[in-house]
Design a protein around this motif. Structure first.
Motif, PDB file in Angstrom:
ATOM      1  N   LEU A   1       0.825  -1.207   0.000  1.00 36.34           N
ATOM      2  CA  LEU A   1       0.000   0.000   0.000  1.00 36.34           C
ATOM      3  C   LEU A   1       0.861   1.259   0.000  1.00 36.34           C
ATOM      4  CD1 LEU A   1      -2.806  -1.058   2.504  1.00 36.34           C
ATOM      5  CD2 LEU A   1      -2.984  -0.890   0.028  1.00 36.34           C
TER       6      LEU A   1
ATOM      7  N   ILE B   1      -6.149  -7.344   2.948  1.00 39.70           N
ATOM      8  CA  ILE B   1      -5.683  -6.031   3.388  1.00 39.70           C
ATOM      9  C   ILE B   1      -5.586  -6.031   4.903  1.00 39.70           C
ATOM     10  CG2 ILE B   1      -6.212  -3.552   3.413  1.00 39.70           C
ATOM     11  CD1 ILE B   1      -7.782  -3.934   0.859  1.00 39.70           C
TER      12      ILE B   1
ATOM     13  N   THR C   1      -5.358  -1.030   8.803  1.00 41.88           N
ATOM     14  CA  THR C   1      -5.304  -0.023   7.732  1.00 41.88           C
ATOM     15  C   THR C   1      -6.671   0.157   7.085  1.00 41.88           C
ATOM     16  OG1 THR C   1      -2.996  -0.596   7.282  1.00 41.88           O
ATOM     17  CG2 THR C   1      -4.184   0.600   5.563  1.00 41.88           C
ATOM     18  N   TYR C   2      -7.355  -0.956   6.841  1.00 43.17           N
ATOM     19  CA  TYR C   2      -8.678  -0.870   6.222  1.00 43.17           C
ATOM     20  C   TYR C   2      -9.648  -0.094   7.107  1.00 43.17           C
ATOM     21  CZ  TYR C   2     -13.133  -2.269   4.206  1.00 43.17           C
ATOM     22  OH  TYR C   2     -14.384  -2.250   3.651  1.00 43.17           O
TER      23      TYR C   2
ATOM     24  N   PHE D   1       1.500   5.175   4.069  1.00 43.91           N
ATOM     25  CA  PHE D   1       0.101   5.334   3.677  1.00 43.91           C
ATOM     26  C   PHE D   1      -0.802   5.405   4.903  1.00 43.91           C
ATOM     27  CE2 PHE D   1      -3.941   3.120   2.534  1.00 43.91           C
ATOM     28  CZ  PHE D   1      -4.472   4.151   1.771  1.00 43.91           C
TER      29      PHE D   1
ATOM     30  N   VAL E   1      -5.961   4.093  -3.745  1.00 41.49           N
ATOM     31  CA  VAL E   1      -4.903   3.166  -3.335  1.00 41.49           C
ATOM     32  C   VAL E   1      -5.496   1.788  -3.028  1.00 41.49           C
ATOM     33  CG1 VAL E   1      -3.200   2.665  -1.535  1.00 41.49           C
ATOM     34  CG2 VAL E   1      -3.359   4.969  -2.490  1.00 41.49           C
ATOM     35  N   ILE E   2      -6.566   1.753  -2.246  1.00 41.32           N
ATOM     36  CA  ILE E   2      -7.191   0.472  -1.896  1.00 41.32           C
ATOM     37  C   ILE E   2      -7.734  -0.219  -3.141  1.00 41.32           C
ATOM     38  CG2 ILE E   2      -9.086  -0.604  -0.630  1.00 41.32           C
ATOM     39  CD1 ILE E   2      -6.799   0.280   1.147  1.00 41.32           C
TER      40      ILE E   2
ATOM     41  N   TYR F   1      -4.930  -1.673  -5.168  1.00 40.00           N
ATOM     42  CA  TYR F   1      -4.414  -2.873  -4.504  1.00 40.00           C
ATOM     43  C   TYR F   1      -5.346  -4.067  -4.752  1.00 40.00           C
ATOM     44  CZ  TYR F   1      -2.854  -5.899  -0.661  1.00 40.00           C
ATOM     45  OH  TYR F   1      -2.410  -6.958   0.083  1.00 40.00           O
TER      46      TYR F   1
END
Length: 818
Positions: free
Chosen positions: A19, A45, A49-50, A85, A253-254, A257
């Motif tokens: 990420l 993920i 972070t999520y 990130f 970004v997510i 990914y």
């Protein structure tokens, strides 16, 4: 200008660093991630972070209605310093947390106050209808329903007798209704309310004499809250815009990914191993089933069609080779079938481990061996089909993994939590990108796993089906690039027709719209579109009047310029008036008030010859394009089609079906026997070369050829199009003639009222505006048809995709990395 060369990279990093890499890649804006192959699963993920990303996006959704300030030139910058990130997400949320909390607090208070105001006003409305009268066994219910559901709800209520339904008003597309009903109907009414999901409004208990005062007090509260909210928004615009842009970055970004990252090991390897295990089990099962069929067929050939021993307890084993000692110890009978195959009948129920050489026959099979053979044959066919599907799935998964990953399967078994991101970079930006990678991975290398497992590979061979298209042209030609892309984007390696569009489109339009006066109007309008800037809410007008060179401005400038050019060359008209002496020898369209046959007899043949030349060019480009896309054998056959087309076209001109020489005696040489002979010879050579090439390709081993496409290229494009498409180019002269007729009629109609009188000027202005708008649009459509259908459909595939690197649109957010 050719399509720019593309370089592919595969970058492997530990999952927790992926990420961060994508985040920084987006800030550079020069890397286009490749979507993950469909057979490979998406990596997981990090939950922490999520959660942070979701918290930020929910906050952004709360304040999104306050961030529509794109037209304000200077609202300041929202600056964020971040080392990763996740640090970026947390920093943005922390900086805006207090603001978001305050906005939510004011919004909640405002919603409560507005709801209270609505109820108070409903009290006043209800009181004005029924007063203070309270009737026995009568109930008053106030409900709220969306406008879209109003009709169904009203119809349902009106079916109940003794019920009165009255509208009280509407607030924000929600209708308030008063239901007056006897108590014995309340159950039915409540059922209807629940069925239609209608909200019942509970009016506050209050002295009606104080309601007006409470309304004014609540209105003052609402006004105060709105002022507070506006002041808060106005003083924090850069923070709001920054949070919204940060949420957009996080979602990008997510999403990148999830769509692009490929796990090196983990679930991918587990799926491959699971498929292999399933295949081994199925192959073992198939081997045992085949052994049973072989034994049953041998028994049937020996005259044994059934072995049902109903009164006895027994077991039948089919054995390939020697009987194992552990099985031979049981008393029984051996039936030699042949080829080291035997059936061992044991007079007791025995369980023994099965293998590829020893199978216990199910007792239900032995009652009818022929039927059992048929049943097993069907099962084998189904298992073979399923096994083939698994093999294809396994091969496809392994192939996709090899394309997408840097580590081999055996290497990936030894490591964990590694992901690979593939993407494209334009060749001229390779040094910039590699310098960026060096700096980024140096920053991330504080983690020992990043230093140990990071692997970067520059792919030697680009897959043209995956590679995107990037083209750069000077500003005037960029408009024609957008027109070309209306038909399709060129594939990587394909001949791009953008430059050809920049030539053909103006010529076609000017030829069919030859009026200098109307052209000057289009030219002026195009210049204004490139100069004036519109900052209002209408997105279409903002795109047209952007204050800089844009697609529509360039198109109008082009159309106007070439209308003027062809007026000077071909018609001499200015708003239908003959004010310019044409350069070309056939002169004006109208001579002494009648259409000039001399003009028609020159323009229509020239249009057909021009179209014929373009069609020949497009058929020559087709095999070149096919060869560039890797279909070299197809190109070998298609290279002969232009000869067939030219030969057949000359024959059609010779016999008058394509009436070039019939319209103008200058081209009478086309009617001579020599032209007929040349046309026939070219067709014979073309057919011979085509079928010779086709048979040569068919004779090559391991070669597939699309015979249907080649035959279409020969018969449709080589023969039939020689007539249809060539004649189609007559529209260049016909539409120009129709345009001249309209402008001529407009001019002479104005003359009947006096050209300089108010009526004459009004006619000139209105009708010329109508011609510019209506026929200009028609000419644009016909220009597109000639370019796309008549020319590009012969050689141009246009099935590519644009080079669209991951890039964030940041206008208020400033991100500072170490």
């Amino acid at each position: 200008m050719p399509i720019e060369r593309i370089v592919e990279y595969k970058i492997t990093v530990p999952r927790h660093a992926a990420l961060d890499l994508i985040f920084r890649v987006g800030l550079l804006g020069e890397f286009m991630p490749i979507d993950r192959p469909p057979k490979l699963p998406a990596p997981s993920i990090d939950q922490e972070t999520y959660t942070s990303v979701r918290r930020l996006t929910e906050a952004a959704r709360t304040i999104s209605r306050y961030g529509q300030t794109q037209q304000e030139p200077s609202i300041g910058r929202f600056r964020v310093k971040a080392t990763s990130f996740k640090d970026f997400i947390d920093s943005v949320y922390k900086n805006g947390e207090e603001l978001i909390g305050r906005i939510r607090q004011i919004e909640d208070s405002l919603n409560n106050a507005e709801e209270e105001l609505t109820k108070l006003r409903l009290m006043i409305s209800v009181n004005s209808l029924i007063g203070l009268m309270q009737l026995k066994n009568i109930r008053y219910i106030v409900v709220e329903t969306p406008h879209r559901a109003l009709s169904d709800f009203e119809n349902s209520i009106k079916q109940i007798e003794d019920v009165v339904l009255t509208r009280l008003g509407e607030v924000n597309d929600r209708i308030h209704l008063l239901i007056i009903a006897p108590t014995w109907e309340l159950r039915r009414i409540n059922d209807i309310i629940r069925l239609h999901n209608v909200k019942v409004i509970e009016l506050p208990e209050s002295d009606l004499s104080n309601v007006e005062a409470r309304v004014k007090e609540t209105e003052a509260t609402i006004s105060s809250l709105r002022s507070q909210l506006e002041s808060l928004i106005s003083s924090n615009k850069q923070v709001i815009r920054g949070i919204l842009e940060a949420a957009g970055v996080a979602e990008n970004v997510i999403q990148t990914y999830v769509n692009s990252a490929v796990e090196e090991g983990g679930e991918v390897i587990a799926r491959i191993d699971a498929i292999k295990t399933q295949m081994v089990e199925m192959e073992s099962r198939l081997s045992r089933l085949r052994l049973l069929i072989e034994a049953y067929n041998g028994l049937i050939r020996s005259g044994i069609k059934e072995m049902g021993l109903k009164a006895l307890d027994y077991s039948l084993f089919i054995i390939k080779g020697q009987i194992p000692p552990d099985l031979d110890k049981y008393s029984g009978y051996v039936i030699n079938i042949g080829d080291e195959l035997s059936a061992y009948l044991i007079m007791s129920n025995v369980d023994y481990p099965e293998s590829n050489n020893i199978v216990k026959a199910p007792r239900e099979h032995l009652t009818n061996l022929e039927a059992s053979v048929e049943l097993l044959s069907r099962e084998i066919r189904e298992m073979e089909r399923r096994l083939g599907e698994l093999k294809n799935e396994l091969n496809e998964m392994i192939r996709e993994r090899e394309e997408a990953c840097n580590y081999s399967i055996e290497e990936a078994r030894q490591v964990s939590d590694l992901v690979t991101i593939r993407g494209f970079v334009i060749e001229k930006n390779v040094k910039l990108f590699e310098d960026f990678l060096y700096r980024t991975l140096t920053d991330l290398a504080v983690d020992a796993r990043v230093r140990k497992f990071t692997r970067i590979i520059q792919v030697n061979t680009i897959n043209p089906h995956e590679a995107p298209t990037s083209e750069e042209y000077p500003t005037p030609i960029n408009a024609f690039r957008e027109i070309t892309y209306m038909y399709g984007i060129p594939r990587y390696g394909e001949l791009s027709p953008v430059t050809l569009t920049a030539v053909l489109f103006p010529v076609f339009f000017g030829w069919m719209f030859p009026d200098a006066g109307q052209g000057a109007i289009l030219l002026l309008f195009g210049i204004l579109m490139n100069v004036l800037k519109y900052n209002g809410r209408n997105s279409i007008l903002r795109a047209m009047f952007s204050g800089k060179a844009n697609l529509w401005g360039q198109l109008f400038v082009m159309m106007g310029t070439w209308a003027i050019v062809f007026s000077i060359l071909n018609s001499g008209e200015v708003f239908g008036m003959d004010l310019i002496k044409p350069i070309l020898p056939w002169g004006r369209v109208f001579v002494n008030g009648t259409i000039s046959e001399y003009w028609i007899n020159w323009v229509l043949p020239l249009a057909m010859l021009f179209g014929f030349t373009l069609l020949v060019m497009s058929l020559i480009l087709k095999p070149l394009n096919r060869a560039r896309l890797g279909h070299r054998l197809d190109a070998l056959s298609l290279a002969w089609v232009p000869l067939v087309f030219i030969g057949f076209g000359l024959l059609m001109m010779n016999v008058g079906i394509i009436p070039v020489a019939l319209l103008n005696p200058v081209f009478s040489a086309l009617l001579t026997p020599q032209v007929r002979l040349i046309g026939a010879a070219l067709m014979v050579i073309g057919f011979g070369g085509f079928f010779g090439s086709f048979m040569y390709i068919k004779s090559m081993p391991n070669t597939e050829v699309d015979a249907a496409e080649l035959m279409v290229g020969l018969t449709i494009e080589g023969i039939l199009d020689a007539i249809a498409n060539t004649l189609s180019f007559m529209r260049l002269g016909i539409i120009a003639l129709v345009h001249s007729i309209f402008t001529y009629m407009t001019y002479h109609l104005a003359l009947t009222y006096g050209l300089l009188t108010p009526a004459g000027l009004l006619i000139m202005i209105l009708l010329n505006a109508l011609i510019i708008a209506g026929e200009g649009f028609l000419t644009f459509i016909q220009t597109s048809r000639l370019t796309f259908y008549e020319v590009y459909s012969k050689f141009y595939e246009g099935s590519g995709k644009l080079y669209m690197p991951l890039r964030y649109a940041l206008t208020a957010l400033s991100i500072e990395l170490p």
